[in-house]
Design an enzyme around this catalytic site. Structure first.
Site, PDB file in Angstrom:
ATOM      1  CG  ASP A 294      -0.173  -0.074   2.542  1.00  0.00           C
ATOM      2  OD1 ASP A 294       0.934  -0.647   2.561  1.00  0.00           O
ATOM      3  OD2 ASP A 294      -0.691   0.431   3.557  1.00  0.00           O
TER       4      ASP A 294
ATOM      5  NE  ARG B  77       0.116   4.049   6.561  1.00  0.00           N
ATOM      6  CZ  ARG B  77      -0.848   4.618   5.847  1.00  0.00           C
ATOM      7  NH1 ARG B  77      -0.908   5.932   5.713  1.00  0.00           N
ATOM      8  NH2 ARG B  77      -1.759   3.873   5.279  1.00  0.00           N
TER       9      ARG B  77
ATOM     10  CD  GLU C 168      -1.167   0.467   7.011  1.00  0.00           C
ATOM     11  OE1 GLU C 168      -1.066   1.499   7.666  1.00  0.00           O
ATOM     12  OE2 GLU C 168      -2.269  -0.048   6.711  1.00  0.00           O
TER      13      GLU C 168
ATOM     14  CD  GLU D   2      -3.285   6.505   3.022  1.00  0.00           C
ATOM     15  OE1 GLU D   2      -2.445   7.197   3.630  1.00  0.00           O
ATOM     16  OE2 GLU D   2      -3.745   5.448   3.464  1.00  0.00           O
TER      17      GLU D   2
ATOM     18  CG  HIS E  84      -1.366   4.842  -0.310  1.00  0.00           C
ATOM     19  ND1 HIS E  84      -0.568   4.727   0.807  1.00  0.00           N
ATOM     20  CD2 HIS E  84      -2.451   4.053  -0.080  1.00  0.00           C
ATOM     21  CE1 HIS E  84      -1.177   3.911   1.682  1.00  0.00           C
ATOM     22  NE2 HIS E  84      -2.312   3.489   1.155  1.00  0.00           N
TER      23      HIS E  84
HETATM   24  C1  BGC Z   1      -3.887   1.141   3.870  1.00  0.00           C
HETATM   25  C2  BGC Z   1      -4.739   1.071   2.651  1.00  0.00           C
HETATM   26  C3  BGC Z   1      -5.566  -0.154   2.822  1.00  0.00           C
HETATM   27  C4  BGC Z   1      -6.478   0.165   3.962  1.00  0.00           C
HETATM   28  C5  BGC Z   1      -7.606  -0.718   4.223  1.00  0.00           C
HETATM   29  C6  BGC Z   1      -4.803   1.424   5.008  1.00  0.00           C
HETATM   30  O1  BGC Z   1      -4.162   1.640   6.198  1.00  0.00           O
HETATM   31  O2  BGC Z   1      -2.857   2.040   3.757  1.00  0.00           O
HETATM   32  O3  BGC Z   1      -4.232   1.413   1.478  1.00  0.00           O
HETATM   33  O4  BGC Z   1      -6.181  -0.650   1.695  1.00  0.00           O
HETATM   34  O5  BGC Z   1      -5.766   0.436   5.131  1.00  0.00           O
HETATM   35  O6  BGC Z   1      -8.659   0.083   4.146  1.00  0.00           O
END
Ligand code: BGC
Length: 932
Positions: free
Chosen positions: A501, A505, A507, A785, A806
């Site tokens: 994604d 960060r 993630e 994003e 993103h």
């Molecule tokens: C991510 C998104 C992902 C989403 C789920 C986020 O934190 O960065 O791109 O699809 O969570 O809704």
């Protein structure tokens, strides 16, 4: 040499056309010649697991019109000299009548582990003339059975917790005679970097990359023959935490684990097999005879947090014979290779450093704080030349944005530190480059007690899965060009073994909804065949017993627990393999994945017997980041979000439709009918529950119409009314989108399908907020994003979720290729055997040029419209591809192709008038259609 692709990078269309298609007067060489040979999508791979590897080739570009393969012959030999002499001792396919050039399965005897195969191919053209043989290519089989490994997993037996320094391992060995061929097969639980006799092996980064380590671990193979010599040799490795033992995105939030999500102890697996002339092979494997230490220079390394390196602890000569390793201790041997998680050869392109960026400026917003601007939001790390006394430390903090005072803005990184530290040894010419982490950044803050850094001391190293570029896009409009660049960079920045994604960060996960919407754009930009083939296995590894797909894959947090089964996320487990099939003609991916896809649909059906997906929607993200989530002056509007049950049921319908289509391709007629019927029933339920007789879709949102139209959920008769309502929705937002992740590009596609390409251009070129143009005007070099990641006057969006890298809303790239350039595959035929070239000028553009390098070769399109009265279209089609070309015109007589006025040169067939265009059919070759 590690596996790599040989196809050249995309070069500007005009140059390439001149190079490859010139020589107008010279007689064309007879026949067609195969080139760009690939095995399981890779050039000359050194470890192939497929028992019957599939072979793919293209043709040397030719100006000949209508060139195509009518037959092929493949030779596979055990030795290069045999192949050279025209003997296929392992397999000679004989002349096979077929136009297939992609994924042709090897058809010879059973292949064994470690076998090296040499191959070439010859093709017969449309006049049954045999062409020249391709150049020779090769592949080597992997270790097909865990028992084929002699190695054991080894690790440092020291204390595991608290101490996060990387482990150094080494082993000296003697070779009695020269090596004829030496293959090293290597893996780690963690990350490894391998050295032999003082040299780094290969150029892979972050190997063995990310999989569900509890199920499957990848290994990589290297040809290390040139590194070895008779006598004493040394193999040395550094093993760091990586995804296995370090921090993983959301690890803290979901599992309360800052690190050690998969395991606590990084380990190495190594096996070297050396062939000699006239003697049996020598094998060197990881076992109890190795020595280890944690006193090396890499003091800590974490994917999310960064790397700390103390150059005072370097151990000169540790990777060469004769080093005194008496202070090192014996390793602890763990499980035999075959007894641990399944070992697989990495099936996709390695992560590599692909380019180096020079900073455009350096500033000093506070005394002693230096901020380098690389001019591009990128992903990887920096190389820094540094001068200072021994023991001085420089710190590099990486960030995507600056705050108003010109200092790096790091709040949106949440828990990811993205900080590297280098402690000098105080020698001349010191430089630092980390290897066991990666960062998302445009800006780098350098501080510390070394000498003041100069602009030329730092460079940015772009690191990502090194997929081959496939697309090119340029127009007369600078905004559109920048948008395309931003999309491509964002994709590069989010391929690290898996499609992520975001890259910055804490993630960086393989979020499924994101790649669901972006997959076709991704395929236009880069050759994603091998990458997606790898990732779809990660998706299957994460599927729960009840059929639930995860929300992201790999999914290290348990299969039936949180973050599984969300509409529009789990559905990527159906959509992505289908996209791979459509573009690469890959039926094996469907065959391997069909049951998993059907189980997903059955899971939804079981939970929702009335066929409206109202129950068991997991985290239920819906059409994520829709217009209601925007926070900005003049945008406190509400009502943009498509109701979640409408969204979910639309996804359920679409997945069911695709499962039915998969079954049809695979010849599973009963299942094709079963899921075809189910699709019809879901549609009926959807219409009854959510669609009014006047075409109103529950919620009355732009997104609701886009999804219902795009997935063909509604009766034909209602489409015009629904398009009118969708357009009215855009008007209500003063010519802006209020759509989220899933509906944004689909609305663009539906505007075009409905004949409102003018409005789609307006949205694509919109500069006021929210729009892609707004982000670009505010300096974006990647896709944000959120539309309102940064808004002038207001500042940054919620620091808890505000990535500037993103790709999801960059899925508009698909519309740009399909509509602006007009490069499409015929949806009725997988694998680009038929292209549909249908550019739709608009938006005030006066020219475009671009290309898509399909699995059958490169398709070039450029058009010019210098005035409303003139239009010309240039198309280049590779051998073996038929193209249907739509030329905007009132009638066919307006269109000329070739030399004279209104001439229609050989190989161009007028088919019909359709939708304001004259439609022609052509084969390979170069064409210019002019409209007067
Ligand atoms: C991510 C998104 C992902 C989403 C789920 C986020 O934190 O960065 O791109 O699809 O969570 O809704």
């Amino acid at each position: 040499m590690p596996t790599q692709r040989v196809r050249s990078l995309i070069v500007p269309v005009t140059i390439c056309a001149a190079v490859t298609l010139s020589g107008q007067g010279a007689p064309p060489p007879a026949g067609i010649q195969p080139t760009a040979l690939r095995v399981e999508y890779l050039a000359n791979p050194l470890a192939v697991d497929a028992p019957r590897p599939r072979l793919t080739w293209e043709f040397v570009p030719t100006a000949v019109r209508g060139a195509r393969q009518t037959a092929y012959r493949i030779l596979v030999a055990s030795r290069a000299d045999l192949l050279g002499a025209g003997t296929g001792d392992v397999w000679d396919s004989g002349k096979v009548t077929s136009g297939d050039t992609a994924n042709v399965p090897y058809g010879g005897r059973v292949l064994k582990s470690r076998e090296r195969l040499h191959w070439k191919v010859q093709a017969w053209d449309e006049r049954d003339r045999p062409g020249a043989w391709s150049a020779a290519a090769e592949w080597t089989m992997g270790l097909l059975d865990g028992r084929d490994w002699a190695a054991r997993w080894i690790h440092d037996p020291g204390p595991a917790v608290a101490d996060v320094s990387a482990t150094c391992l080494r082993r000296e060995f003697t070779l009695a005679r020269p090596a004829v061929r030496a293959i090293a097969r290597v893996s780690a639980l963690g990350l490894y970097e391998l050295r032999i006799n003082g040299q780094r092996v290969g150029d892979r980064q972050l190997a063995p990359e990310w999989t569900d380590y509890t199920t499957r671990v990848q290994y990589q193979a290297y040809d290390v023959t040139p590194l070895l010599r008779p006598g004493a040799n040394v193999v040395a490795a550094t093993v760091a935490d990586g995804w296995y033992a370090g921090g993983v995105g959301l690890g803290m939030i979901i599992a309360k684990k800052p690190r050690n999500v998969y395991g606590t102890t990084p380990s190495l697996l190594f096996e070297l097999e050396v062939q000699h002339a006239g003697a049996g092979p020598t094998t060197v494997a990881s076992d109890a005879s190795w020595a280890a230490t944690r006193n090396g220079p890499v003091r800590s390394a974490d994917i999310l947090n960064g790397e700390a390196y103390d150059a005072r602890r370097e151990m000169p000569g540790w990777d060469r014979p004769g080093f005194d390793a008496s202070s090192w201790h014996p390793v602890a041997p763990g499980a035999a290779a075959g007894a641990g998680p399944r070992l697989v050869a990495q099936p996709n392109e390695p992560i590599r450093v692909t380019q180096e960026l020079k900073p455009v400026r350096v500033t000093e917003p506070k005394p002693g704080v230096f901020v380098f601007d690389l001019g591009q939001n990128m992903v990887g790390w920096c190389r820094l030349s540094v001068r200072g006394r021994a023991g001085a430390t420089v710190k590099l903090r990486h960030a995507e944005m600056l705050d108003d005072s010109g200092v790096v803005y790091t709040e949106n990184l949440r828990g990811a530190l993205q900080t590297d530290a280098y402690t000098l040894r105080g020698a001349p010419g010191e430089s630092f480059e980390p290897r066991f982490t990666y960062h998302g950044f445009r800006y780098v803050e350098v501080t510390g007690d070394a000498e003041r850094p100069r602009l030329e001391d730092l460079s940015g190293r772009a690191v990502h899965s090194a997929v081959t570029p496939a697309g090119a896009f340029e127009t007369s409009d600078a905004l559109l060009n920048q948008l395309w660049k931003n999309i491509v960079w964002t994709q590069r920045d989010n391929m690290h073994s898996i499609p992520t994604d975001c890259p910055q960060r804490d993630e960086r996960l393989g979020w499924m909804g994101d790649i669901l919407v972006f997959s076709q754009t991704a395929i236009y930009n880069f050759d994603m065949a091998a990458f997606l083939t790898k990732w779809i296995v990660d998706v299957r590894d994460a599927q729960a017993g009840d059929g639930r797909f995860p929300d992201f894959a790999p999914h290290p947090f348990g299969k039936n627990e949180r973050f599984t089964g969300a509409p529009g996320w789990g559905d990527a487990g159906v959509v992505v393999p289908w996209r791979a099939y459509e573009n690469y003609g890959d039926t094996r991916i469907l065959a391997e994945h069909f049951d998993a896809a059907a189980r997903w649909v059955e899971f939804i059906r079981r939970e929702n017997p009335d066929l409206l997906w109202t129950k068991t929607r997991g985290n239920d993200y819906g059409d994520w980041l829709h217009g209601d989530t925007l926070v900005a002056e003049g945008w406190p509007r509400k009502g943009a979000e498509v109701p979640k049950e409408v969204f979910a049921t639309a996804m359920f319908a679409h997945s069911t439709d695709l499962v039915s289509r998969m079954a049809r391709v695979l010849g599973k007629d009963a299942e094709a009918k079963k899921y075809g019927d189910l699709f019809a029933q879901i549609k009926a339920a959807f219409n009854k529950a959510y669609v009014g007789a006047d075409g109103r879709v529950k919620g009355e949102t732009q997104a609701g119409y886009a999804l219902a139209l795009y997935f063909d959920l509604v009766p034909e008769a209602l489409r015009p009314a629904m398009v009118r309502r969708m357009v009215a929705g855009i008007d209500a937002y003063k010519g802006h989108m209020s759509t989220g992740f899933h509906s944004t590009y689909r609305m663009m596609m539906e505007l075009t399908r409905a004949g409102r390409t003018d409005l789609a251009y307006q949205l694509a070129l919109q500069r006021t907020f929210p729009s892609w143009g707004y982000s670009i005007d505010n300096g974006a070099t990647t896709i944000w994003e959120r539309w309102d990641g940064y808004v002038k006057g207001r500042g940054f969006q919620d620091k808890g979720m505000n990535s500037f890298n993103h790709y999801a809303i960059g899925a508009v790239g698909e519309w740009m290729y399909r509509v602006v350039l007009g490069i499409n595959a015929d949806p009725a035929q997988a694998g680009w055997t038929r292209a549909v070239i249908r550019p739709q000028p608009g938006g005030g553009l006066t020219w475009t040029r671009g290309s898509y390098h399909s699995i059958r070769g490169r398709i070039d399109v450029s058009w010019r419209q210098p005035s409303a009265a003139t239009f010309s279209l240039d198309v280049t089609v590779p051998p073996g591809v038929t193209a249907t070309v739509f030329v905007p015109a009132r009638d066919a007589a307006q269109v000329s192709e070739g030399a004279g006025p209104a001439a229609r040169a050989a190989g161009v067939r007028f088919v019909r008038m359709e939708g304001g265009a004259a439609v022609f059919e052509v084969g390979s070759g170069q064409y210019r259609f002019a409209v007067k």
